[in-house]
Motif scaffolding. Structure first.
Motif, PDB file in Angstrom:
ATOM      1  N   HIS A   1       0.853  -1.201   0.000  1.00 29.11           N
ATOM      2  CA  HIS A   1       0.000   0.000   0.000  1.00 29.11           C
ATOM      3  C   HIS A   1       0.882   1.241   0.000  1.00 29.11           C
ATOM      4  O   HIS A   1       1.742   1.417   0.869  1.00 29.11           O
ATOM      5  CB  HIS A   1      -0.916   0.003   1.223  1.00 29.11           C
TER       6      HIS A   1
ATOM      7  N   LEU B   1      -7.689  -0.058   1.829  1.00 28.23           N
ATOM      8  CA  LEU B   1      -7.304  -1.173   2.695  1.00 28.23           C
ATOM      9  C   LEU B   1      -8.466  -1.583   3.595  1.00 28.23           C
ATOM     10  O   LEU B   1      -8.829  -0.852   4.511  1.00 28.23           O
ATOM     11  CB  LEU B   1      -6.099  -0.774   3.558  1.00 28.23           C
TER      12      LEU B   1
ATOM     13  N   VAL C   1     -10.238  -5.888   7.655  1.00 30.62           N
ATOM     14  CA  VAL C   1      -9.855  -7.281   7.912  1.00 30.62           C
ATOM     15  C   VAL C   1      -8.438  -7.569   7.437  1.00 30.62           C
ATOM     16  O   VAL C   1      -7.775  -8.485   7.943  1.00 30.62           O
ATOM     17  CB  VAL C   1     -10.853  -8.260   7.246  1.00 30.62           C
ATOM     18  N   LYS C   2      -7.961  -6.805   6.446  1.00 34.75           N
ATOM     19  CA  LYS C   2      -6.612  -7.019   5.928  1.00 34.75           C
ATOM     20  C   LYS C   2      -5.536  -6.472   6.864  1.00 34.75           C
ATOM     21  O   LYS C   2      -4.345  -6.763   6.680  1.00 34.75           O
ATOM     22  CB  LYS C   2      -6.469  -6.361   4.553  1.00 34.75           C
TER      23      LYS C   2
ATOM     24  N   ALA D   1      -1.052  -7.864   9.502  1.00 34.75           N
ATOM     25  CA  ALA D   1      -0.149  -7.050   8.670  1.00 34.75           C
ATOM     26  C   ALA D   1       0.972  -6.485   9.518  1.00 34.75           C
ATOM     27  O   ALA D   1       0.860  -6.369  10.740  1.00 34.75           O
ATOM     28  CB  ALA D   1      -0.934  -5.918   8.018  1.00 34.75           C
TER      29      ALA D   1
END
Length: 280
Positions: A212, A264, A267-268, A272
């Motif tokens: 990202h 984004l 849940v992602k 991370a």
């Protein structure tokens, strides 16, 4: 004025700040001296010379004064600096004080010299910041009582005090660098939290997520009392709309105000890893 001083002129800086100063001067019917293109412009210096002032009292003028300006008033130019001299010179002593965890910050009234944020010290006052305040709180503490503190310094110089140079190591804290707002999760969590507090609420801290380009913006956080699970530094342990739980080098940080990149999904975020390295 209440102490019998005559105000020769108010000298506002250029721009919006200057227009506000001009309005306040007009409300008090005080004379105003136009700064022109710069306070160091030869024509401005000549206008200042004609004032024949004993003392210049600087409060936040954004330009660095030339030696020609400093030599105009008979008693010199007084300055109010939010740091100790010579140990906390420059534009960002407040940022440095919070990031480095100083127990207090020293506000200094001093006579200006050619060296930036230097010269004989007239008055100092020590302001405690050992209760983990955010930057806006520190700035407010510096404003509280500042008028009375500076007034004492003005009257001291008019009464003949010349002060003395500060002692100790010389340190200079310049403008913030582009990556000074990036959190480094491999550091101890207190270091992470201090950097955040040194920025917020005027500016968020940033962290990056692999894949990202837009950063995660962080406004508020605190140490978490949840027992730390085995996790790599920067790993997001839990995520919700109102908070994140992230591992620092030696414990968990509970982020209580943040903005995630629009692309984004929440849940992602779980699992991370936040990093200080911007994706290329």
């Amino acid at each position: 004025m209440a102490d019998g001083c005559e105000v020769c002129a108010i000298v506002p800086p250029r721009g919006g700040l200057g227009r506000g100063v001009e309005r306040r001067a007009a409300a008090r019917r005080l004379p105003v001296c136009d700064v022109g293109p710069s306070i160091n412009d030869p024509h401005t210096i000549e206008r200042l010379r004609l004032l024949r002032a004993d003392l210049y009292v600087n409060w936040g003028h954004p330009e660095r004064f030339s030696q020609d300006v400093l030599e105009l008033p008979r008693l010199g130019v007084l300055n109010l600096h939010p740091g100790e001299i010579p140990g906390a010179r420059g534009l960002e002593p407040v940022f440095a004080a919070i990031v480095e965890g100083w127990p207090a910050i020293t506000q200094t009234a001093h006579l200006m010299s050619a060296a930036f944020d230097d010269g004989p010290i007239i008055r100092t006052r020590r302001i405690a910041i050992d209760d983990e305040p955010y930057r806006d709180v520190v700035e407010e503490r510096l404003r509280e009582g500042a008028v009375g503190f500076y007034r004492e310094a003005v009257l001291a110089v008019l009464a003949g005090e010349r002060g003395a140079p500060g002692t100790g190591p010389r340190r200079y804290f310049g403008k913030l660098k582009p990556d000074d707002d990036v959190l480094r999760w491999t550091e101890p969590r207190e270091a992470v939290l201090r950097r955040l507090r040194a920025l917020s609420p005027f500016k968020p801290a940033r962290s990056f997520i692999a894949g990202h380009s837009e950063p995660l913006l962080i406004w508020r956080a605190e140490a978490s009392d949840i027992a730390a699970e085995p996790a790599s530094a920067g790993q997001v342990i839990a995520a919700g709309d109102d908070e994140l739980l992230v591992a620092a080098a030696d414990g968990l940080v509970r982020i209580t105000a943040y903005e995630r990149p629009p692309a984004l999904p929440l849940v992602k975020l779980v699992g991370a890893e936040l990093t200080g390295d911007q994706p290329r």
